[in-house]
Design a protein around this motif. Structure first.
Motif, PDB file in Angstrom:
ATOM      1  N   GLU A  41      -3.476   9.114  -1.160  1.00 45.08           N
ATOM      2  CA  GLU A  41      -2.711   8.153  -0.354  1.00 45.08           C
ATOM      3  C   GLU A  41      -1.680   8.847   0.534  1.00 45.08           C
ATOM      4  OE1 GLU A  41      -0.374   5.324  -2.443  1.00 45.08           O
ATOM      5  OE2 GLU A  41       0.702   6.803  -3.621  1.00 45.08           O
ATOM      6  N   SER A  42      -1.201  10.031   0.116  1.00 46.11           N
ATOM      7  CA  SER A  42      -0.188  10.716   0.924  1.00 46.11           C
ATOM      8  C   SER A  42      -0.777  11.273   2.222  1.00 46.11           C
ATOM      9  CB  SER A  42       0.474  11.846   0.124  1.00 46.11           C
ATOM     10  OG  SER A  42      -0.479  12.836  -0.217  1.00 46.11           O
ATOM     11  N   GLN A  43      -2.091  11.223   2.364  1.00 43.00           N
ATOM     12  CA  GLN A  43      -2.697  11.598   3.646  1.00 43.00           C
ATOM     13  C   GLN A  43      -2.535  10.471   4.677  1.00 43.00           C
ATOM     14  OE1 GLN A  43      -6.312  12.981   1.249  1.00 43.00           O
ATOM     15  NE2 GLN A  43      -6.618  14.044   3.175  1.00 43.00           N
ATOM     16  N   THR A  44      -2.233   9.264   4.184  1.00 47.06           N
ATOM     17  CA  THR A  44      -1.991   8.122   5.078  1.00 47.06           C
ATOM     18  C   THR A  44      -0.738   7.395   4.596  1.00 47.06           C
ATOM     19  OG1 THR A  44      -3.519   6.824   3.696  1.00 47.06           O
ATOM     20  CG2 THR A  44      -4.424   7.778   5.703  1.00 47.06           C
ATOM     21  N   PRO A  45       0.441   8.021   4.748  1.00 42.95           N
ATOM     22  CA  PRO A  45       1.654   7.451   4.143  1.00 42.95           C
ATOM     23  C   PRO A  45       2.197   6.213   4.855  1.00 42.95           C
ATOM     24  CG  PRO A  45       2.172   9.497   5.318  1.00 42.95           C
ATOM     25  CD  PRO A  45       0.673   9.348   5.343  1.00 42.95           C
ATOM     26  N   LYS A  60       2.034   2.808   7.720  1.00 45.27           N
ATOM     27  CA  LYS A  60       1.135   1.784   8.245  1.00 45.27           C
ATOM     28  C   LYS A  60       0.437   2.279   9.505  1.00 45.27           C
ATOM     29  CE  LYS A  60       3.810  -1.842   6.190  1.00 45.27           C
ATOM     30  NZ  LYS A  60       4.800  -2.909   6.336  1.00 45.27           N
ATOM     31  N   GLY A  61      -0.855   2.083   9.571  1.00 44.55           N
ATOM     32  CA  GLY A  61      -1.613   2.544  10.736  1.00 44.55           C
ATOM     33  C   GLY A  61      -2.110   3.980  10.611  1.00 44.55           C
ATOM     34  N   ASP A  62      -1.637   4.731   9.608  1.00 42.78           N
ATOM     35  CA  ASP A  62      -2.132   6.101   9.416  1.00 42.78           C
ATOM     36  C   ASP A  62      -3.585   6.050   8.942  1.00 42.78           C
ATOM     37  OD1 ASP A  62       0.279   7.216  10.060  1.00 42.78           O
ATOM     38  OD2 ASP A  62       0.847   7.741   8.004  1.00 42.78           O
ATOM     39  N   TYR A  63      -4.406   6.885   9.509  1.00 39.02           N
ATOM     40  CA  TYR A  63      -5.787   6.932   9.053  1.00 39.02           C
ATOM     41  C   TYR A  63      -6.217   8.374   8.823  1.00 39.02           C
ATOM     42  CZ  TYR A  63      -6.809   8.259  13.867  1.00 39.02           C
ATOM     43  OH  TYR A  63      -6.816   8.894  15.066  1.00 39.02           O
ATOM     44  N   PHE A  64      -7.315   8.482   8.118  1.00 35.62           N
ATOM     45  CA  PHE A  64      -7.883   9.780   7.782  1.00 35.62           C
ATOM     46  C   PHE A  64      -9.383   9.547   7.717  1.00 35.62           C
ATOM     47  CE2 PHE A  64      -9.475  11.545   3.645  1.00 35.62           C
ATOM     48  CZ  PHE A  64      -9.691  12.849   4.062  1.00 35.62           C
ATOM     49  N   SER A  65     -10.181  10.358   8.392  1.00 38.64           N
ATOM     50  CA  SER A  65     -11.618  10.124   8.396  1.00 38.64           C
ATOM     51  C   SER A  65     -12.328  11.157   7.539  1.00 38.64           C
ATOM     52  CB  SER A  65     -12.160  10.146   9.830  1.00 38.64           C
ATOM     53  OG  SER A  65     -12.059  11.447  10.365  1.00 38.64           O
ATOM     54  N   THR A  66     -13.333  10.693   6.797  1.00 41.98           N
ATOM     55  CA  THR A  66     -14.052  11.598   5.898  1.00 41.98           C
ATOM     56  C   THR A  66     -15.443  11.026   5.652  1.00 41.98           C
ATOM     57  OG1 THR A  66     -13.954  12.718   3.742  1.00 41.98           O
ATOM     58  CG2 THR A  66     -13.071  10.487   3.830  1.00 41.98           C
ATOM     59  N   GLN A  67     -16.096  11.492   4.615  1.00 43.31           N
ATOM     60  CA  GLN A  67     -17.434  11.021   4.267  1.00 43.31           C
ATOM     61  C   GLN A  67     -17.488  10.652   2.802  1.00 43.31           C
ATOM     62  OE1 GLN A  67     -19.911  14.083   6.952  1.00 43.31           O
ATOM     63  NE2 GLN A  67     -21.028  13.418   5.153  1.00 43.31           N
ATOM     64  N   VAL A  68     -18.184   9.575   2.501  1.00 45.39           N
ATOM     65  CA  VAL A  68     -18.525   9.262   1.116  1.00 45.39           C
ATOM     66  C   VAL A  68     -20.035   9.412   1.031  1.00 45.39           C
ATOM     67  CG1 VAL A  68     -18.637   7.440  -0.615  1.00 45.39           C
ATOM     68  CG2 VAL A  68     -16.550   7.765   0.715  1.00 45.39           C
ATOM     69  N   GLY A  69     -20.502  10.448   0.356  1.00 47.62           N
ATOM     70  CA  GLY A  69     -21.915  10.803   0.478  1.00 47.62           C
ATOM     71  C   GLY A  69     -22.169  11.150   1.933  1.00 47.62           C
ATOM     72  N   ASP A  70     -23.174  10.482   2.537  1.00 43.71           N
ATOM     73  CA  ASP A  70     -23.430  10.756   3.959  1.00 43.71           C
ATOM     74  C   ASP A  70     -22.821   9.680   4.860  1.00 43.71           C
ATOM     75  OD1 ASP A  70     -25.091   8.657   3.371  1.00 43.71           O
ATOM     76  OD2 ASP A  70     -26.873   9.510   4.302  1.00 43.71           O
ATOM     77  N   ILE A  74     -13.354   5.615   7.046  1.00 44.36           N
ATOM     78  CA  ILE A  74     -11.956   5.779   7.432  1.00 44.36           C
ATOM     79  C   ILE A  74     -11.090   5.283   6.286  1.00 44.36           C
ATOM     80  CG2 ILE A  74     -10.180   5.194   9.127  1.00 44.36           C
ATOM     81  CD1 ILE A  74     -12.469   4.257  10.986  1.00 44.36           C
ATOM     82  N   GLN A  75     -10.176   6.121   5.834  1.00 50.06           N
ATOM     83  CA  GLN A  75      -9.132   5.663   4.915  1.00 50.06           C
ATOM     84  C   GLN A  75      -7.936   5.296   5.781  1.00 50.06           C
ATOM     85  OE1 GLN A  75      -7.955   8.319   1.587  1.00 50.06           O
ATOM     86  NE2 GLN A  75      -5.832   7.941   2.196  1.00 50.06           N
ATOM     87  N   VAL A  76      -7.445   4.059   5.651  1.00 43.82           N
ATOM     88  CA  VAL A  76      -6.370   3.615   6.552  1.00 43.82           C
ATOM     89  C   VAL A  76      -5.331   2.804   5.779  1.00 43.82           C
ATOM     90  CG1 VAL A  76      -7.736   1.594   7.234  1.00 43.82           C
ATOM     91  CG2 VAL A  76      -5.869   2.367   8.716  1.00 43.82           C
ATOM     92  N   ARG A  77      -4.058   2.950   6.177  1.00 44.30           N
ATOM     93  CA  ARG A  77      -2.967   2.178   5.556  1.00 44.30           C
ATOM     94  C   ARG A  77      -2.785   0.901   6.363  1.00 44.30           C
ATOM     95  NH1 ARG A  77       0.205   3.201   0.760  1.00 44.30           N
ATOM     96  NH2 ARG A  77      -0.022   5.404   1.268  1.00 44.30           N
ATOM     97  N   HIS A  78      -3.093  -0.240   5.744  1.00 46.84           N
ATOM     98  CA  HIS A  78      -3.032  -1.540   6.414  1.00 46.84           C
ATOM     99  C   HIS A  78      -1.581  -2.023   6.510  1.00 46.84           C
ATOM    100  CE1 HIS A  78      -4.417  -5.319   7.864  1.00 46.84           C
ATOM    101  NE2 HIS A  78      -4.158  -6.008   6.761  1.00 46.84           N
ATOM    102  N   ARG A  94      -3.122   6.064  -9.091  1.00 44.80           N
ATOM    103  CA  ARG A  94      -1.997   6.995  -9.097  1.00 44.80           C
ATOM    104  C   ARG A  94      -1.983   7.878  -7.845  1.00 44.80           C
ATOM    105  NH1 ARG A  94       0.033   9.133 -14.690  1.00 44.80           N
ATOM    106  NH2 ARG A  94       1.892   9.008 -13.392  1.00 44.80           N
ATOM    107  N   GLY A  95      -2.400   7.284  -6.745  1.00 41.34           N
ATOM    108  CA  GLY A  95      -2.350   8.006  -5.462  1.00 41.34           C
ATOM    109  C   GLY A  95      -3.710   8.491  -5.001  1.00 41.34           C
ATOM    110  N   PHE A  96      -4.678   8.555  -5.920  1.00 38.25           N
ATOM    111  CA  PHE A  96      -6.018   9.013  -5.540  1.00 38.25           C
ATOM    112  C   PHE A  96      -6.891   7.806  -5.187  1.00 38.25           C
ATOM    113  CE2 PHE A  96      -4.151  12.494  -7.793  1.00 38.25           C
ATOM    114  CZ  PHE A  96      -4.564  13.575  -7.060  1.00 38.25           C
ATOM    115  N   ILE A  97      -7.490   7.859  -3.998  1.00 40.75           N
ATOM    116  CA  ILE A  97      -8.259   6.722  -3.501  1.00 40.75           C
ATOM    117  C   ILE A  97      -9.739   6.951  -3.803  1.00 40.75           C
ATOM    118  CG2 ILE A  97      -8.784   5.293  -1.485  1.00 40.75           C
ATOM    119  CD1 ILE A  97      -5.770   5.469  -2.101  1.00 40.75           C
ATOM    120  N   PHE A  98     -10.315   6.019  -4.535  1.00 42.86           N
ATOM    121  CA  PHE A  98     -11.747   6.042  -4.835  1.00 42.86           C
ATOM    122  C   PHE A  98     -12.377   4.780  -4.269  1.00 42.86           C
ATOM    123  CE2 PHE A  98      -9.885   8.708  -8.095  1.00 42.86           C
ATOM    124  CZ  PHE A  98     -10.817   9.703  -8.315  1.00 42.86           C
ATOM    125  N   CYS A  99     -13.666   4.865  -3.941  1.00 41.76           N
ATOM    126  CA  CYS A  99     -14.338   3.630  -3.538  1.00 41.76           C
ATOM    127  C   CYS A  99     -15.752   3.579  -4.099  1.00 41.76           C
ATOM    128  CB  CYS A  99     -14.372   3.503  -2.009  1.00 41.76           C
ATOM    129  SG  CYS A  99     -15.653   4.457  -1.207  1.00 41.76           S
TER     130      CYS A  99
END
Ligand code: FES
Ligand code: FE2
Lengths: 447, 159
Positions: free
Chosen positions: A49-53, A55-65, A69-73, A152-157
């Protein structure tokens, strides 16, 4: 059609309890099915979560292929959205991180979306009147993943809409994340800088298996750790000279088999497990002045000691991350193809903890896990030799039989000798489960 | 002793040649004993300590690195890697004759190869040089890779 799609029996036949068929590492069809089933049905790590502390912060990555976007709403919660415009498919964000303000705006035709993905506006909207647009999925906005959990700060989906709950999936294994986070007197971690990014031409599962492969360090790393020990001895320092930090980190890789046997391995259901039940290569790092005092102040003496006496080595969270609690490191093994894996290695600082611990962790990361790391070179060489060797038709099965017992039951937590390959078998047990749990069966349908 | 601009520039060229020819004992002898070889991970990184770098190595680690290259059980060096530097003429950015300290900046292309793979890195290299016992020595070296944030495969030798 391939051999494995919609054929759960064929998938199950790839794992025989004590050996696994090479197709799980080298077959492109298996890779595709892993992306479709395993990485959709399991809970997969996204980011911290600290990668997007803000509102509006985003971070782009991959889940599998899947690009996400992980984003703070605007409500402060972290959301995970598919990185794809519902109009023509354009990726909404291309940079790795940034702030999008109150909404995302597609750069192609300016459709815009709230930071939870909901459609906000379309230019010339009247062009969609009386077209049935409101009935289309695409008209709703950017698609969110099935479910998100901030632990605890780690984002899983979980990509799939339906499936196993977060609690059932991780169960007792969350104690490793707890221990890592509890090491902060404030009970919070923060990401420290960008991750190392290291490209491997091998299957992602080889890297995951290697995290609990305790019979390789003294062999594969003799070239790096063994040479370090030799050089240090040649310096002939007076008895009792404290090891420099680099030696504290690298020398334990040369520990004898008994050290690894006695450290123990614990397995949890659903493919999770860890090495270092009793001690680990991280046990004998020198104490940082003032840290224990801060921990006692935050937790009381008993709890502080319990937290710091835990020295788990590598905890694998199936399918594709490993964390090191004692040094606050997380490595994610991102599967790009059957024979291509991107490894990203993150480090975290302990909020209110001493900066010397961050420095040690940064040193560990660059010494062991960088594309420039001599220890990393040792490992990558082995993975890629295996990836090539598996194409040999001499034998088709990979042996994972060390300390195997017949009819192993992976539904129960278990602690065993630290050189067992039970955790690898545990991973394949979970692999079969999450590959097949939502797979149609063509042969049944044909009957 | 005074040092000319040409001598500084020659020093940089000689160092690159030692690395390409694998003359590591000579190369290690160029260093002051508290020097560091720093290769940042992030573009314009300022902190080598509390965030990850690709390398931040003291002389012990550098010695270990080159010693390992020749080890009998260094499997990632069977067969060995080779490397090649192409240098633009170094800029001499600072010359403090009185203190005997100098700073150069050099743009380089670095090629490394092993088996069928070869890669190219574009580098900006800063040398902090100092006079010690009448000889030029490396006090610190910073190697910035143009695409430092890309996912690399093995970089096994010294850019
Ligand atoms: S593709 Fe995104 S608005 Fe058209
Ligand atoms: Fe290893």
């Amino acid at each position: 059609m391939g051999r494995y799609a919609d054929n759960p029996a064929a998938i199950k036949a790839l794992f025989r309890g004590n050996e696994v068929h090479r197709d799980v590492y080298i077959d492109p069809e298996i890779y595709k099915l892993e992306m479709k089933h395993l990485f959709a049905n399991a809970w997969v790590f996204v980011g911290h979560e600290s990668q997007t502390p803000n509102k509006g912060d985003y971070f782009s990555t991959q889940v599998g292929d899947q690009p996400v976007i992980q984003v703070r709403h605007s409500d402060g919660e972290v959301h995970v959205l598919h990185n794809r415009c519902p109009h023509k498919g354009t990726k909404i964000v291309i940079d790795r991180a940034g702030n999008t303000g109150k909404f995302f705006r597609c750069p192609y035709h300016a459709w815009s979306f709230k930071t939870d993905g909901c459609l906000l506006a379309i230019p010339l909207k009247k062009g969609y009147e009386n077209t049935g647009f409101e009935n289309s999925d695409n008209g709703k906005g950017m698609r969110a993943v099935g479910e998100v959990r901030n632990y605890r700060g780690f984002i899983f989906c979980r990509l799939a809409e339906e499936g196993i709950s977060f609690e059932d999936f991780f169960d007792g294994s969350l104690s490793s994340i707890d221990n890592m986070v509890d090491r902060s007197p404030a009970g919070r971690l923060e990401v420290a800088g960008p991750p190392l990014r290291y490209m491997h031409h091998c299957n992602w599962k080889m890297l995951v298996e290697n995290q609990t492969d305790t019979c390789h360090p003294m062999v594969a790393h003799e070239s790096s750790a063994g040479t370090a020990v030799k050089l240090w001895e040649e310096l002939d320092m007076p008895e009792g000279t404290p090891l420099p930090p680099a030696m504290e980190i690298i020398a334990p890789f040369m520990s004898p088999y008994e050290f690894f046997e006695n450290m123990g391995i614990r397995t949890w259901p659903n493919g999770h497990g860890h090495t270092g039940v009793h001690h680990s290569i991280h046990s004998n790092y020198s104490a940082i002045p003032g840290y224990m005092e801060k921990m006692v102040e935050a937790y009381g003496e008993e709890k502080a000691k319990a937290i710091l006496n835990e020295n788990r080595h590598n905890t694998v969270y199936f399918p594709n991350i490993m964390i090191k609690g004692p040094i606050q490191q997380l490595r994610v093994f991102i599967p790009l193809a059957a024979d291509k894996t991107l490894v990203e290695s993150y480090i975290y600082r302990l909020v209110d903890g001493p900066e010397q611990l961050t420095a040690r962790t940064a040193m560990y990361n660059r010494m062991i896990n960088a594309p420039t790391s001599i220890v990393g070179h040792d490992d990558l060489e082995m993975y890629e030799r295996a990836q090539e060797g598996l194409h040999s038709n001499g034998l088709e099965w990979v042996n994972i039989q060390r300390l195997y017992e017949e009819d192993e039951d992976f539904t129960q937590e278990k602690v065993e000798n630290g050189t067992t390959e039970r955790q690898m078998r545990n991973q394949f047990d979970a692999w079969v489960k999450f590959m097949t749990c939502d797979m149609d069966d063509v042969r049944e349908a044909a009957e | 002793m005074s040092v000319s601009k040409d001598q500084l520039i020659d020093f940089i060229y000689d160092e690159a040649r030692m690395l390409d020819e694998g003359r590591y004992d000579e190369w290690l002898a160029l260093w002051l004993k508290d020097g560091h070889y720093w290769m940042p991970l992030d573009y314009n990184q300022t902190d080598p300590i509390n965030v990850t770098s690709l390398m931040y190595e003291d002389l012990f680690m550098l010695k270990l690195r080159v010693e390992r290259l020749n080890g009998a059980r260094t499997f990632s060096q069977k067969p060995k890697s080779r490397c090649h530097h192409v240098l633009q003429r170094p800029f001499v950015d600072e010359m403090d004759e009185a203190a005997g300290t100098f700073v150069t900046k050099t743009f380089m292309h670095y090629v490394e190869t092993r088996l069928d793979e070869q890669f190219l890195l574009a580098l900006t290299v800063r040398h902090d040089l100092a006079l010690a016992d009448g000889k030029l020595r490396i006090a610190n070296k910073r190697v910035d890779i143009l695409n430092c944030d890309a996912a690399f495969r093995n970089i096994q030798l010294l850019p």
